[in-house]
Each structure stands twice: as C-alpha cells, then as structure tokens.
Motif scaffolding. Structure first.
Motif, PDB file in Angstrom:
ATOM      1  N   PHE A  22       0.840  -1.208   0.000  1.00 26.57           N
ATOM      2  CA  PHE A  22       0.000   0.000   0.000  1.00 26.57           C
ATOM      3  C   PHE A  22       0.874   1.257   0.000  1.00 26.57           C
ATOM      4  O   PHE A  22       0.583   2.231  -0.701  1.00 26.57           O
ATOM      5  N   SER A  23       1.953   1.224   0.772  1.00 22.18           N
ATOM      6  CA  SER A  23       2.870   2.373   0.801  1.00 22.18           C
ATOM      7  C   SER A  23       3.471   2.621  -0.580  1.00 22.18           C
ATOM      8  O   SER A  23       3.593   3.770  -1.017  1.00 22.18           O
ATOM      9  N   LEU A  46       5.765  11.717   5.604  1.00 21.81           N
ATOM     10  CA  LEU A  46       4.757  11.351   4.605  1.00 21.81           C
ATOM     11  C   LEU A  46       4.499  12.496   3.626  1.00 21.81           C
ATOM     12  O   LEU A  46       4.374  12.281   2.428  1.00 21.81           O
ATOM     13  N   LEU A  66       7.409  12.769   1.238  1.00 22.98           N
ATOM     14  CA  LEU A  66       7.358  11.707   0.221  1.00 22.98           C
ATOM     15  C   LEU A  66       6.253  11.959  -0.796  1.00 22.98           C
ATOM     16  O   LEU A  66       6.371  11.580  -1.958  1.00 22.98           O
ATOM     17  N   LEU A 124      12.842   5.168  -2.784  1.00 21.12           N
ATOM     18  CA  LEU A 124      13.180   5.266  -1.354  1.00 21.12           C
ATOM     19  C   LEU A 124      12.443   4.184  -0.561  1.00 21.12           C
ATOM     20  O   LEU A 124      13.008   3.523   0.302  1.00 21.12           O
ATOM     21  N   ARG A 125      11.164   4.019  -0.885  1.00 23.20           N
ATOM     22  CA  ARG A 125      10.378   3.017  -0.157  1.00 23.20           C
ATOM     23  C   ARG A 125      10.821   1.597  -0.501  1.00 23.20           C
ATOM     24  O   ARG A 125      10.894   0.747   0.371  1.00 23.20           O
ATOM     25  N   TYR A 173      13.762   0.651  -1.390  1.00 27.73           N
ATOM     26  CA  TYR A 173      15.096   0.389  -0.844  1.00 27.73           C
ATOM     27  C   TYR A 173      15.108   0.349   0.685  1.00 27.73           C
ATOM     28  O   TYR A 173      15.670  -0.555   1.288  1.00 27.73           O
ATOM     29  N   TYR A 174      14.456   1.336   1.306  1.00 25.79           N
ATOM     30  CA  TYR A 174      14.544   1.432   2.775  1.00 25.79           C
ATOM     31  C   TYR A 174      13.379   0.773   3.520  1.00 25.79           C
ATOM     32  O   TYR A 174      13.574   0.218   4.584  1.00 25.79           O
ATOM     33  N   LEU A 175      12.191   0.851   2.936  1.00 29.03           N
ATOM     34  CA  LEU A 175      11.029   0.285   3.646  1.00 29.03           C
ATOM     35  C   LEU A 175      10.876  -1.209   3.360  1.00 29.03           C
ATOM     36  O   LEU A 175      10.701  -2.007   4.279  1.00 29.03           O
ATOM     37  N   ASP A 183      13.229  -2.971   2.113  1.00 30.43           N
ATOM     38  CA  ASP A 183      14.546  -3.562   2.352  1.00 30.43           C
ATOM     39  C   ASP A 183      15.029  -4.413   1.178  1.00 30.43           C
ATOM     40  O   ASP A 183      15.547  -5.511   1.363  1.00 30.43           O
ATOM     41  N   ARG A 224      17.522  11.075  -1.550  1.00 29.38           N
ATOM     42  CA  ARG A 224      17.974  11.316  -0.164  1.00 29.38           C
ATOM     43  C   ARG A 224      18.200  12.821   0.058  1.00 29.38           C
ATOM     44  O   ARG A 224      17.806  13.377   1.076  1.00 29.38           O
TER      45      ARG A 224
END
Lengths: 188, 106
Positions: free
Chosen positions: A34-35, A123, A126, A137-138, A140-142, A144, A169
């Motif tokens: 969803f993100s 939020l 973003l 970003l999501r 890669y970082y969220l 993973d 970034r």
C-alpha cells in the motif's frame, strides 16, 4: 531462505485455489504494498483500488510464479505495474489529498504526538517528491530490497537507481528542512 | 543525511490499508471463484446441449422403460429438451456476464 520457502509453499496453495493461504499473503504484504502504491498514485483510495487489482492478479497467476525467484520481488513488480497502469488511466488526478496516518501501539502523550508529527512530515515530503524518487526510497529502505531486485521491479538500470536514490535522499533532507522550519532539530 | 537516518525516517512512512481491506479482498476473490465455477458448468451444459441438438438423430429414443411404466416419447422430444437447455444456459451465462461486469465497475 526460510521465508522464501514459506512464501513458495503458500503460493502453491494459492495456485490450488486455497483462499485462506491467499489471506496470509494479503495480511503479510498489504501495508508495504500500500505504501508503494501511494508513492505512485499519491491518493489512498486509488492506491487501495489498484492494490486490490494487484492482489487479484497474484491470486490468478500464482501458478506462474517461479520458485527460484523471490516472492516479494514478484509481488512488488505486479503492484508497481498495476499502479502505473492505473495512473495512465487516470492522469487528471489532482494531487492535493493529504495521506491519512495511523499510529499503532501505545505511546504516552507527548512522545506519541512528536512521533506522529515526524511521521506526518515524512509522509508529506514523500508525497511532494517525484514519483520515482519516493517509490525507490520506499523500495530500498522500507521494503529492504537490494538494488538488483529493484532493477527487476522497476526496469530501471542499476546506475540509474543509484543516481535517483542519491538525489532522493538529498531532496528528502531539503524538503524536511523546508517543511519543519524551526522545529527541524526537535523533530528530526 | 546518513543512510541510517534515511532508513529510520522512511520506516515511518509505512501506511496502513483501511480496516477490513483483507476481508473485502478475500470475499471478492471467493465470489469471483464461485462465479467462474458456475460459468464453466453452464458453458459445458450448453455445449452438450448444442452437440445433442446438432448431431443426435431425431428418432433415436422412442421410449423410456421404468420399472412399472413405459414412457413413449414423440421423436422430437429430445431435440426440444436440448433447445430448452441451450436457451436457459445461454440466458444464465449472459446474466452472469452482466453481473461480473457490474461488479468490476463498482
């Protein structure tokens, strides 16, 4: 490895038409997916509709999933493609709605308030950022994921992803500074 | 901004779907699954009906013997029955298709 095996077993059951196995997958991946959908569509309702469509595609094509690849990569690719198609269909969308945020867990008054405020700033940043930047970003970082896996999902080249991530970034930092103004030290 | 700081910030951006999202989705999938099964059965029935209507000789079955009674059928009975089956199944298929399309656009 164990996670991969579990996903493969669950996928096998979904391929046989088991809806309880399908529910397990939905519960496990719905929030991260969803993100990602929100990164592309920037609207919670549209994102939820696209996500529903994406999960139905997963249910229908579960038999086609190759066990040697990672399920999450396959799923996120379907989510990203479905959202991009939805975006194409609905180009007239006005990007104004602020994403709703919900905090889970129990936190005491002030801490919870600061946490919530930080979350809203992130939020918002973003949401303002370019689609590809917030999506990467999501991913890669969220989620993973490794750059190689992101290549598989988005179709961008490895070097392109690294460049976009670097730029993202930097943009995130600048946007957060702008949004938070004087509060930046206390909040971030 | 450092890698860790970015990771920490982005981890805050996890959004949650609305309540009951999974329930609604599973329900939708189950309805579609049931609909597909029904469609397959109806399609098979209409195919059998068409096949019998086209290729079965008219006067093949003249009478049916039960334990006590013998039912004598006019030669056209089977053909009429097949036509009826085809008519009903095709009607049901059209109705199902309408319903599926309605659900898709809702």
């Amino acid at each position: 490895m164990r996670d991969r095996d579990t996903d493969a077993q669950v996928l096998k059951r979904i391929g046989e038409g088991d809806t309880s196995a399908f529910r397990i997958v939905v519960e496990k991946y719905k929030d991260t997916s969803f993100s990602l959908a929100c990164s592309i569509l920037k609207n919670p309702e549209d994102a939820e509709d696209a996500l529903q469509e994406a999960f139905i595609k997963v249910y229908r094509n579960a038999r086609q999933f190759r066990v040697d690849s990672l399920f999450s990569t396959w799923l996120y690719r379907i989510v990203v493609n479905t959202c991009l198609n939805a975006k194409e269909k609905n180009k007239s969308y006005v990007q104004e709605e602020v994403l709703k945020s919900k905090e889970s867990g129990l936190k005491s008054g002030l801490d919870a308030l600061i946490e919530e405020e930080r979350r809203v700033y992130v939020l918002r940043a973003l949401e303002i950022m370019k689609r590809d930047e917030s999506l990467l970003l999501r991913l890669y970082y969220l989620c993973d994921l490794k750059v190689v896996e992101i290549v598989e999902i988005t179709g961008f080249s490895e070097s392109n992803i690294k460049v976009i991530l670097h730029r993202a970034r930097k943009n995130l930092s600048q946007l957060l500074e702008k949004l938070t103004g004087n509060d930046k030290r206390s909040l971030l | 901004m450092t890698e860790e700081k970015t990771r920490e910030l982005i981890s805050r951006s996890l959004l949650k779907t609305s309540e009951g999202f999974a329930d609604r989705l599973v329900e939708k999938v189950e309805t579609q699954k049931a609909g597909r099964k029904k469609t397959n059965v109806l399609f098979l029935l209409s195919c059998i009906g068409c096949f019998m209507l086209l290729f079965l000789p008219v006067a093949l079955i003249k009478s049916v013997n039960f334990s006590h009674i013998q039912l004598t059928l006019p030669p056209i009975t089977i053909k009429v029955l097949c036509s009826l089956i085809v008519f009903i199944t095709i009607n049901r298929l059209i109705f199902l298709r309408k319903k599926i399309l309605q659900e898709r656009f809702n």
